[in-house]
Scaffold this motif. Structure first.
Motif, mmCIF file in Angstrom:
data_model
loop_
_atom_site.group_PDB
_atom_site.id
_atom_site.type_symbol
_atom_site.label_atom_id
_atom_site.label_comp_id
_atom_site.label_asym_id
_atom_site.label_seq_id
_atom_site.Cartn_x
_atom_site.Cartn_y
_atom_site.Cartn_z
ATOM 1 N N THR A 7 -13.346 19.790 35.530
ATOM 2 C CA THR A 7 -13.294 20.216 34.133
ATOM 3 C C THR A 7 -13.742 19.094 33.204
ATOM 4 O O THR A 7 -14.508 19.327 32.261
ATOM 5 C CB THR A 7 -11.861 20.662 33.777
ATOM 6 O OG1 THR A 7 -11.439 21.669 34.694
ATOM 7 C CG2 THR A 7 -11.792 21.201 32.362
ATOM 8 N N LYS A 10 -17.497 18.777 33.469
ATOM 9 C CA LYS A 10 -18.187 19.837 32.731
ATOM 10 C C LYS A 10 -18.140 19.577 31.228
ATOM 11 O O LYS A 10 -19.126 19.809 30.525
ATOM 12 C CB LYS A 10 -17.579 21.202 33.069
ATOM 13 C CG LYS A 10 -17.955 21.695 34.446
ATOM 14 C CD LYS A 10 -17.387 23.080 34.703
ATOM 15 C CE LYS A 10 -17.810 23.600 36.052
ATOM 16 N NZ LYS A 10 -17.295 24.957 36.297
ATOM 17 N N THR A 11 -17.003 19.088 30.724
ATOM 18 C CA THR A 11 -16.889 18.773 29.297
ATOM 19 C C THR A 11 -17.849 17.662 28.911
ATOM 20 O O THR A 11 -18.543 17.741 27.897
ATOM 21 C CB THR A 11 -15.441 18.349 28.959
ATOM 22 O OG1 THR A 11 -14.556 19.389 29.352
ATOM 23 C CG2 THR A 11 -15.291 18.068 27.477
ATOM 24 N N ASP A 14 -21.289 18.971 28.772
ATOM 25 C CA ASP A 14 -21.514 19.703 27.518
ATOM 26 C C ASP A 14 -21.825 18.732 26.383
ATOM 27 O O ASP A 14 -22.748 18.958 25.586
ATOM 28 C CB ASP A 14 -20.294 20.555 27.150
ATOM 29 C CG ASP A 14 -20.123 21.751 28.077
ATOM 30 O OD1 ASP A 14 -21.118 22.152 28.730
ATOM 31 O OD2 ASP A 14 -19.000 22.287 28.148
ATOM 32 N N ARG A 45 -25.103 19.733 36.007
ATOM 33 C CA ARG A 45 -24.256 20.889 35.744
ATOM 34 C C ARG A 45 -24.253 21.828 36.963
ATOM 35 O O ARG A 45 -23.223 22.362 37.353
ATOM 36 C CB ARG A 45 -24.729 21.639 34.508
ATOM 37 C CG ARG A 45 -23.814 22.779 34.091
ATOM 38 C CD ARG A 45 -24.317 23.492 32.848
ATOM 39 N NE ARG A 45 -24.621 22.610 31.752
ATOM 40 C CZ ARG A 45 -23.725 22.068 30.948
ATOM 41 N NH1 ARG A 45 -22.462 22.320 31.131
ATOM 42 N NH2 ARG A 45 -24.105 21.283 29.961
ATOM 43 N N ALA A 48 -22.058 20.359 39.609
ATOM 44 C CA ALA A 48 -20.646 20.517 39.246
ATOM 45 C C ALA A 48 -20.189 21.954 39.507
ATOM 46 O O ALA A 48 -19.081 22.175 40.012
ATOM 47 C CB ALA A 48 -20.429 20.148 37.784
ATOM 48 N N ASN A 49 -21.028 22.924 39.186
ATOM 49 C CA ASN A 49 -20.678 24.323 39.440
ATOM 50 C C ASN A 49 -20.579 24.596 40.939
ATOM 51 O O ASN A 49 -19.711 25.355 41.386
ATOM 52 C CB ASN A 49 -21.705 25.262 38.800
ATOM 53 C CG ASN A 49 -21.586 25.273 37.290
ATOM 54 O OD1 ASN A 49 -20.541 24.961 36.744
ATOM 55 N ND2 ASN A 49 -22.655 25.622 36.614
#
Length: 189
Positions: A7, A10-11, A14, A45, A48-49
């Motif tokens: 998390t 991902k932040t 972003d 990204r 990470a996914n």
């Protein structure tokens, strides 16, 4: 712990994505370089996914796959009714042996999952450090660029009434400095 790190990753991705999107408005950058940076962020990204989806996946999706069916069939009950004490002991030993084999398989699965989780954790730590380093280099380059732009603005105000040849020379020096800063940024990336 791993989910929390995913998390956080991902932040930060972003934030990095929004910084790269606003980069052309804050400083001039070639479109090719912008696309390269956006591709790098998209690649991170995607990884990470993938890690997040692998964390939620399991070879054994439900309890019945792990422990076997919990309902006793009528055949099992009928089979037990006709057994004497030695037959029941023999059946118990066979059941215990089957359960031990199932537990050994479960142990292997748990150990495999543990190793996968540790690998994902190491990968997340690596990507977090890479993103932090990239973020730090972008910020330092941005601050350098702003300082150079301020100096050029001051020189431009001073040279308003002065020689255009001198202002061209100073502009050329500023451009060279900008190129050096950009090349240093590329080296770190």
């Amino acid at each position: 712990m791993i989910r929390r790190k995913i998390t956080i990753l991902k932040t930060r991705l972003d934030n990095l994505d929004s910084m790269t999107s606003s980069l052309p408005s804050r400083q001039p950058i070639k479109e090719k370089e912008l696309h390269r940076r956006q591709d790098m962020v998209a690649n991170l990204r995607s990884k990470a996914n993938q890690m997040a989806s692998k964390l939620n996946m399991s070879n054994y999706a439900n309890r019945e796959d792990l422990l076997g069916g919990s309902k006793k069939s009528a055949d099992d009950v009928n089979r037990l009714a006709g057994l004497d004490n030695q037959g029941l002991v023999s059946l118990q030993r066979q059941t215990i042996k089957e359960q031990d084999q199932g537990l050994e398989k479960l142990e292997e699965t748990v150990l495999s999952t543990k190793h996968i989780a540790l690998t994902i954790n190491e990968e997340l730590d690596l990507h977090t450090r890479l993103i932090d380093d990239m973020d730090q280099h972008v910020e330092s380059t941005d601050s350098r660029l702003q300082r150079v732009q301020k100096k050029l603005a001051i020189l431009n105000k001073r040279m308003k009434g002065g020689c255009t040849c001198m202002s061209l020379l100073l502009s050329l020096i500023g451009i060279v400095i900008l190129i050096v800063v950009i090349l240093e940024l590329i080296k770190y990336l």
